[in-house]
Design an enzyme around this catalytic site. Sequence first.
Site, PDB file in Angstrom:
ATOM      1  CG  ASP A   1      -0.163   0.081   2.554  1.00  0.00           C
ATOM      2  OD1 ASP A   1       0.885  -0.588   2.668  1.00  0.00           O
ATOM      3  OD2 ASP A   1      -0.595   0.810   3.470  1.00  0.00           O
TER       4      ASP A   1
ATOM      5  CD  GLU B   1       4.332   0.794   6.937  1.00  0.00           C
ATOM      6  OE1 GLU B   1       5.199   1.081   7.762  1.00  0.00           O
ATOM      7  OE2 GLU B   1       3.963   1.602   6.050  1.00  0.00           O
TER       8      GLU B   1
HETATM    9  C1  LIG Z   1       9.293   3.770   7.352  1.00  0.00           C
HETATM   10  C2  LIG Z   1       8.097   3.287   6.538  1.00  0.00           C
HETATM   11  N1  LIG Z   1       8.456   3.234   5.161  1.00  0.00           N
HETATM   12  C3  LIG Z   1       6.923   4.203   6.725  1.00  0.00           C
HETATM   13  O1  LIG Z   1       6.732   5.109   5.941  1.00  0.00           O
HETATM   14  N2  LIG Z   1       6.123   3.989   7.769  1.00  0.00           N
HETATM   15  C4  LIG Z   1       5.021   4.832   8.100  1.00  0.00           C
HETATM   16  C5  LIG Z   1       4.072   4.022   8.943  1.00  0.00           C
HETATM   17  C6  LIG Z   1       2.853   4.765   9.344  1.00  0.00           C
HETATM   18  C7  LIG Z   1       2.412   4.901  10.595  1.00  0.00           C
HETATM   19  N3  LIG Z   1       1.265   5.592  10.523  1.00  0.00           N
HETATM   20  C8  LIG Z   1       1.031   5.851   9.269  1.00  0.00           C
HETATM   21  N4  LIG Z   1       2.010   5.330   8.552  1.00  0.00           N
HETATM   22  C9  LIG Z   1       5.504   6.050   8.860  1.00  0.00           C
HETATM   23  O2  LIG Z   1       6.542   5.998   9.513  1.00  0.00           O
HETATM   24  O3  LIG Z   1       4.805   7.090   8.779  1.00  0.00           O
HETATM   25 ZN   LIG Z   2       5.481   4.991   4.262  1.00  0.00          ZN
HETATM   26 ZN   LIG Z   3       7.065   2.019   4.001  1.00  0.00          ZN
END
Ligand SMILES: C[C@H](N)C(=O)N[C@@H](Cc1c[nH]cn1)C(=O)O
Ligand SMILES: [Zn+2]
Ligand SMILES: [Zn+2]
Length: 482
Positions: free
Chosen positions: A100, A167
């Site tokens: 996603d 995610e």
């Molecule tokens: C580090 C990873 N690629 C990422 O972008 N994670 C997101 C996960 C997230 C948590 N809430 C919404 N998205 C992030 O760190 O923002």
């Molecule tokens: Zn991300």
């Molecule tokens: Zn990510």
Amino acid sequence: MAAPADFLNFVDANKDRFIERLARAVEIPSVSGDPAHRDDVFRMASFLESQLRQYGVETKAVELGSHIMEGQSLKLPPVILGRIGNDKSKKTILIYGHFDVQPAQLSDGWDFPPFQLTKDDKTDRLYGRGSSDDKGPIFGWINVLDAHHSLNKPLPVNLRFCFEGMEESGSEGLDEFILDEVKKAKDSWFDGVDAVCISDNYWLNTRTPALTYGLRGISYYKVTISGPARDLHSGVFGRMVHEPMTDLIALMSKLVSPQGDILIPGVDEMVPPADYEERQLYEKLDYAVEDVEISAGAKITICEDKASVLMGRMRSPSLSLHGIEGAFYGAGAKTVIPAKVTGKFSIRLVPPQTPENVDPLVIKYLYEEFAKLKSKNNINVDNMHGGKPWVEDYRHWSYEAAHRATEAVYKQAPDYTREGGSIPVTLTFAEALGVNVLLLPMGRGDDGAHSTNEKLDVLNFIQGTKLLGSYLHEVNAGTKAR
Ligand SMILES: C[C@H](N)C(=O)N[C@@H](Cc1c[nH]cn1)C(=O)O
Ligand SMILES: [Zn+2]
Ligand SMILES: [Zn+2]
């Protein structure tokens, strides 16, 4: 032994085909946070599953049930599991990634259509939502499978895959699924896993590859202020009634200072200050304040010294204000008093903080501060999702294999970094499987994940594919040497 030359040559020779496949993935707008795109997330799951099968991977699409988003009941996208190889003399590596993406619209300020992979020949970059986060890396793994399958070459390790489609929206349902799967008496898809590898973050800068051994956690909140039964005319009601937006802005301004200090009592205080030795770790990293300026696109760092800037991202909590739902934001000068507004903010957490010990402080503070406003409006505070921080032992054979692979592919030693972002499932894997987790990033620090003009350099996609494959070969070489 480093990765075999025929694998490396295959990756170079198939560069254009690999880019075309990534383009097909980017064209599917699999935005998990937007109910209107939920079918696209499912379409992306099917595309990924068919790619895995094509290269001999046994797969299973696991349904996770449904959830409520923006008042709608929606089916959660499936988790795509995969397995290939069951050779007891080889290590078993579990690969995690997510298919996603974050929302994106041309009108946000993109120079290219976000859901079309645009190759800029001048810079040799691939622009498009998900190119770096996280479609580039997951298709890097597919490229590795493709190469071994096409060359009729056995994989150097047994592989297990776990790809999710939520995610970017809190990984709903995934933790429960993993915990149930691990508890299974027999035939769990995670049986025999020796280590986990995740490629879903970025180098610190634009020149030095990295191995990442820490992630911040997250707690995401929404605070809703409501009062009037409907939107009101500010000329008719201004200074006669309590305005929800005024209350919300007053509250949101009490969360974080312009210097980044979190103003909620007890939150910053939970984290012990860095001692001299720890500070040295940050001093030694190949990074300069200019690197932040390049990736942020402006000279706006909170302070000027490199170690403090780096610690802000790697070992300190941060509070960011994200937006206000229900507020007037269009063109023109609408003189409205919005009836109901919802402010959204999140806190990135570091050990020993967890959503469980931070959430009560945040909620109590918001209610207390609201009471001080003496407003007759109503307040409601919700936690939207959360995930714990994670720090790993990097003196482990999996990190050693990744270190050797990095030196072989990039001819330089990697930086050892802690990431400011969050991948909530990392800690779940570490705890539930009791194995080491390695973060092996493909993209650079200026890729603009979550931002406009997200990109992946062609070099990072191709060398990154070689790195992922070489890592697996180095794991195998390490197994034989032990
Ligand atoms: C580090 C990873 N690629 C990422 O972008 N994670 C997101 C996960 C997230 C948590 N809430 C919404 N998205 C992030 O760190 O923002
Ligand atoms: Zn991300
Ligand atoms: Zn990510």
